[in-house]
Scaffold this active site. Sequence first.
Site, PDB file in Angstrom:
ATOM      1  N   ARG A 153       0.812  -1.309   0.098  1.00  0.00           N
ATOM      2  CA  ARG A 153      -0.209  -0.141   0.091  1.00  0.00           C
ATOM      3  C   ARG A 153       0.890   1.125   0.086  1.00  0.00           C
ATOM      4  O   ARG A 153       0.414   2.271  -0.696  1.00  0.00           O
ATOM      5  CB  ARG A 153      -0.932   0.081   1.145  1.00  0.00           C
ATOM      6  N   GLU A 167     -15.956   6.950   4.959  1.00  0.00           N
ATOM      7  CA  GLU A 167     -15.052   6.686   6.077  1.00  0.00           C
ATOM      8  C   GLU A 167     -15.051   7.607   7.197  1.00  0.00           C
ATOM      9  O   GLU A 167     -15.644   8.706   6.901  1.00  0.00           O
ATOM     10  CB  GLU A 167     -13.556   6.085   5.695  1.00  0.00           C
ATOM     11  N   LYS A 175      -2.646   6.726   1.316  1.00  0.00           N
ATOM     12  CA  LYS A 175      -2.463   7.191   2.630  1.00  0.00           C
ATOM     13  C   LYS A 175      -1.505   8.408   2.485  1.00  0.00           C
ATOM     14  O   LYS A 175      -0.249   8.491   2.941  1.00  0.00           O
ATOM     15  CB  LYS A 175      -1.677   5.905   3.559  1.00  0.00           C
TER      16      LYS A 175
HETATM   17  C1  COI Z   1      -3.978   3.424  11.673  1.00  0.00           C
HETATM   18  O1  COI Z   1      -4.962   2.928  11.978  1.00  0.00           O
HETATM   19  O2  COI Z   1      -2.837   2.685  11.463  1.00  0.00           O
HETATM   20  C2  COI Z   1      -3.839   5.020  10.913  1.00  0.00           C
HETATM   21  O3  COI Z   1      -2.819   5.053  10.252  1.00  0.00           O
HETATM   22  C3  COI Z   1      -4.830   6.104  11.071  1.00  0.00           C
HETATM   23  C4  COI Z   1      -4.371   6.926  11.797  1.00  0.00           C
HETATM   24  C5  COI Z   1      -5.348   8.250  11.826  1.00  0.00           C
HETATM   25  C6  COI Z   1      -3.973   6.653  13.309  1.00  0.00           C
END
Ligand code: COI
Length: 350
Positions: free
Chosen positions: A96, A230, A194
Amino acid sequence: MLKPFEPTLPLPPQAPNWDENLRFAYSEVDAFWLTRWTSEAGWEPGRLYEHRGATLELSPAAAVLYYGEGVFEGLKAYRTRKGNIVLFRPQDNARRLRASAARLALPAPSVDMFLEAVTAVARANARWVPAPEKGSFYLRPVLIGSGAILGVAPAPEFLFYVFGCPVGLYMGGDRLIVLSSVHRAAPYGTGAAKAAGNYAGCLRPQKIAKEMGYVDVLYLDAREDRYIEELSGANFFAILYDGTVVTPALGSILPGITRDSILTIAREVFGWIAVERPLSLEEVLSDAVEAFYVGTAAVLSPVTVINHKGKDYPIGDGHPGPRSQMLRQALVEIQLQERPDLWGWVVEVA
Ligand code: COI
């Protein structure tokens, strides 16, 4: 300043006293891992550095600072009850990261380099990996355009680094709010990557939600303002009155690894029907008997109320539901090697 990590003294096997109530918060541990990319040499061999007191020196014109050329990952190292340290689906995080990097024109580390980095950080900080009932060790791989640039173009130099710290529960609330006229991602935008900027755009809506007594915003799609996307940092699921587990289809949402794991567990462990498809807010408010959000940080947390246009709508009977709890328990047991891992998701690193 960066100092190479060379543990000369034998480190005590246990980290200093645990805060019994670990939160999802940053702390410095023993070591983090870093490498640099230049156009002449590509990726240098990476190595561990001292984490305590570490700072990165960047040009004021580093691309990440104002063009937001940065992507990241999140995965966890768990200590099993046998004492091993395991990672959950790290190859999927590596893949990802490569997809996110491609979307933002960053050179991507190979899957092998990613695995080398997260494994090295988990091993070097083994004394910081909490016992299973206390929490887990969150790993944060980060890829940024660190080189100086003025025009809109990819940076001339990049950093890839991985740090980690022990963490407990993330967010933990069960009330969400749909805010009118706020969207997280547009069709064909960067919502599926991301990308750091996706999270920056969520900060103000999340602040408003918290001030109103909700743990986070539930975003709707930007085209019709109708279909659930989401939360700020977690994927959404509903269980409908006919037992179907539904999660919004991919497109402009993050392809969550926990999301995929929950779909797989629902189908292959419990034999339930679990589908990815457009899921309208209207359908959830009328037909859902359970709802929850998932993510590496969030694990699986129930949703009991969704506020829309000033009205609180209870989900089901307004309490966490049994099937959400079954899914959560199965996921955690697989992650801790307490239930068969039929898919090769769990990787032992120590
Ligand atoms: C995760 O769940 O690892 C994320 O990157 C979300 C983040 C907002 C804590």
